[in-house]
Design an enzyme around this catalytic site. Sequence first.
Site, PDB file in Angstrom:
ATOM      1  NE  ARG A 168      -4.066  -1.939   0.440  1.00 58.74           N
ATOM      2  CZ  ARG A 168      -4.103  -3.235   0.103  1.00 58.74           C
ATOM      3  NH1 ARG A 168      -3.075  -3.767  -0.562  1.00 58.74           N
ATOM      4  NH2 ARG A 168      -5.143  -3.976   0.384  1.00 58.74           N
ATOM      5  CB  SER A 235      -8.727  -2.472   4.423  1.00 52.76           C
ATOM      6  OG  SER A 235      -8.957  -3.730   3.871  1.00 52.76           O
ATOM      7  CD  GLU A 331      -5.783   0.259   2.581  1.00 49.53           C
ATOM      8  OE1 GLU A 331      -5.801  -0.860   3.112  1.00 49.53           O
ATOM      9  OE2 GLU A 331      -6.283   0.496   1.485  1.00 49.53           O
TER      10      GLU A 331
HETATM   11  N1  EPU Z   1     -10.083 -12.008   9.906  1.00 50.56           N
HETATM   12  C1  EPU Z   1     -10.655 -11.984  11.163  1.00 50.56           C
HETATM   13  N2  EPU Z   1     -11.854 -11.352  11.321  1.00 50.56           N
HETATM   14  C2  EPU Z   1     -12.495 -10.760  10.290  1.00 50.56           C
HETATM   15  C3  EPU Z   1     -11.924 -10.814   8.995  1.00 50.56           C
HETATM   16  C4  EPU Z   1     -10.709 -11.432   8.846  1.00 50.56           C
HETATM   17  O1  EPU Z   1     -10.107 -12.520  12.121  1.00 50.56           O
HETATM   18  O2  EPU Z   1     -13.560 -10.185  10.534  1.00 50.56           O
HETATM   19  C5  EPU Z   1      -8.743 -12.626   9.750  1.00 50.56           C
HETATM   20  C6  EPU Z   1      -8.806 -14.083   9.330  1.00 50.56           C
HETATM   21  O3  EPU Z   1      -7.749 -14.755   9.952  1.00 50.56           O
HETATM   22  C7  EPU Z   1      -8.548 -14.007   7.823  1.00 50.56           C
HETATM   23  C8  EPU Z   1      -7.558 -12.855   7.742  1.00 50.56           C
HETATM   24  O4  EPU Z   1      -8.015 -11.951   8.759  1.00 50.56           O
HETATM   25  O5  EPU Z   1      -7.999 -15.185   7.339  1.00 50.56           O
HETATM   26  C9  EPU Z   1      -7.495 -12.184   6.406  1.00 50.56           C
HETATM   27  O6  EPU Z   1      -8.798 -11.716   6.062  1.00 50.56           O
HETATM   28  P1  EPU Z   1      -9.140 -11.282   4.546  1.00 50.56           P
HETATM   29  O7  EPU Z   1      -8.773 -12.369   3.600  1.00 50.56           O
HETATM   30  O8  EPU Z   1     -10.545 -10.794   4.521  1.00 50.56           O
HETATM   31  O9  EPU Z   1      -8.122 -10.119   4.245  1.00 50.56           O
HETATM   32  P2  EPU Z   1      -7.618  -8.840   5.080  1.00 50.56           P
HETATM   33  O10 EPU Z   1      -6.192  -9.058   5.431  1.00 50.56           O
HETATM   34  O11 EPU Z   1      -8.545  -8.499   6.175  1.00 50.56           O
HETATM   35  C10 EPU Z   1      -6.691  -7.698   2.926  1.00 50.56           C
HETATM   36  C11 EPU Z   1      -6.758  -6.378   2.233  1.00 50.56           C
HETATM   37  C12 EPU Z   1      -8.093  -6.230   1.498  1.00 50.56           C
HETATM   38  C13 EPU Z   1      -8.197  -7.361   0.492  1.00 50.56           C
HETATM   39  C14 EPU Z   1      -8.108  -8.685   1.242  1.00 50.56           C
HETATM   40  C15 EPU Z   1      -8.122  -9.876   0.332  1.00 50.56           C
HETATM   41  C16 EPU Z   1      -5.409  -4.856   3.560  1.00 50.56           C
HETATM   42  C17 EPU Z   1      -5.406  -3.674   4.449  1.00 50.56           C
HETATM   43  N3  EPU Z   1      -6.611  -5.288   3.179  1.00 50.56           N
HETATM   44  O12 EPU Z   1      -7.692  -7.705   3.929  1.00 50.56           O
HETATM   45  O13 EPU Z   1      -8.062  -5.011   0.798  1.00 50.56           O
HETATM   46  O14 EPU Z   1      -9.406  -7.294  -0.241  1.00 50.56           O
HETATM   47  O15 EPU Z   1      -6.858  -8.742   1.979  1.00 50.56           O
HETATM   48  O16 EPU Z   1      -6.898  -9.971  -0.325  1.00 50.56           O
HETATM   49  O17 EPU Z   1      -4.348  -5.359   3.199  1.00 50.56           O
HETATM   50  C18 EPU Z   1      -8.668  -2.704   0.982  1.00 50.56           C
HETATM   51  O18 EPU Z   1      -7.459  -2.454   1.006  1.00 50.56           O
HETATM   52  O19 EPU Z   1      -9.542  -1.794   1.034  1.00 50.56           O
HETATM   53  C19 EPU Z   1      -9.100  -4.098   0.929  1.00 50.56           C
HETATM   54  C20 EPU Z   1     -10.372  -4.448   1.034  1.00 50.56           C
END
Ligand code: EPU
Length: 336
Positions: A168, A235, A331
Amino acid sequence: MIFQENTPIANTFGINTQSRYFAEYKDISELQEILNSDIFKKNKFLHIGAGSNLLFLSDFNGVILHSKIQGITECRGVASNAHYADEVFLRAGAGVLWDDFVKYTVEMGFFGAENLSLIPGEVGAAAVQNIGAYGVEAKDIISAVETVEISSGETRIFTNEECRFAYRESIFKDEEKGKYIVTSVTFRLSKTPIFRLDYGNLSECPKDLPAIRETIIKIREEKLPDYKVLGNAGSFFKNPYICIAHYEGLKKHYPTLPHYPVNDEVVKIPAAWLIEQCGWKGKSLGNAAVYDKQALVIVNKGGATAQEIKALSDKIIADVKGKFHIDICPEVNFIG
Ligand code: EPU
């Protein structure tokens, strides 16, 4: 060049704020005209995309610029960047909607952008922010970024390496912040199939370009709120990096703590997990709330002020710090 005055600022949080001046341009010469104007020279300025990553804390007493540079065209790439066996270079205007660009690549049968389906925003901001999802970041497919230098009005092309992309991050958010305006981005895509299906349960997805786009759209629609219904900026926080020793210490108390190795010394922790463990998932503070299906997203339940959203963000940051000794950073960019 016509500047509009006291114009509502587009943003996906659904917060009503105004900009003292607002101007859009459809090509580089119109942008240069703006940069040369007295109004631009005498005021602070901010360049926005679709406003999908911004939180305006007050009205903006300056100039807001927005690119209307359109068009997606095939072009010759930089030969030394050759990467795929059978590659294609596409140049997209900074004002092209990001998902229109992804849709176009999928319809043309070009591989590389499909995992980034349905991300809100525009092409220029996607490069500045190095957007990412499902194992792919914009930097993986960006070949070059065309800009205009604000002080001189001259054009300058940054190669992928010169953009210093990181999670990012890019040079345009860091060392060169406020010095260049992105006018178009050249992407390098593959004409032969290359799939990146190792994120989560994407491995079950059929190896077919339109099917991957549909699957990603379905996952996003299930997990992330539609900003037209519930204001949000995707996010709200970045996933924090912590050192292995810190991770090992935490793991003793929290055996289920998820992590993704970054290198030999650092791991990335999902901020959503930390926020959920602090009890914030689905909880509100005034009219701002943590989304009940994804704890990384802060939503405007209706009528929230930017201050309410910031207050919730501050509280979450403090609670995560108190419980895990981890600093999580927004972010979303706070303006004002
Ligand atoms: N998780 C939780 N609780 C929740 C959601 C997630 O504990 O409510 C944990 C779980 O362990 C899950 C992990 O977080 O396995 C990862 O969750 P997710 O795959 O939804 O991804 P994220 O890390 O929360 C990032 C990006 C998103 C992107 C997703 C998918 C960032 C800041 N965000 O989210 O990007 O869509 O991965 O690749 O890196 C954005 O930047 O606006 C965005 C939506």
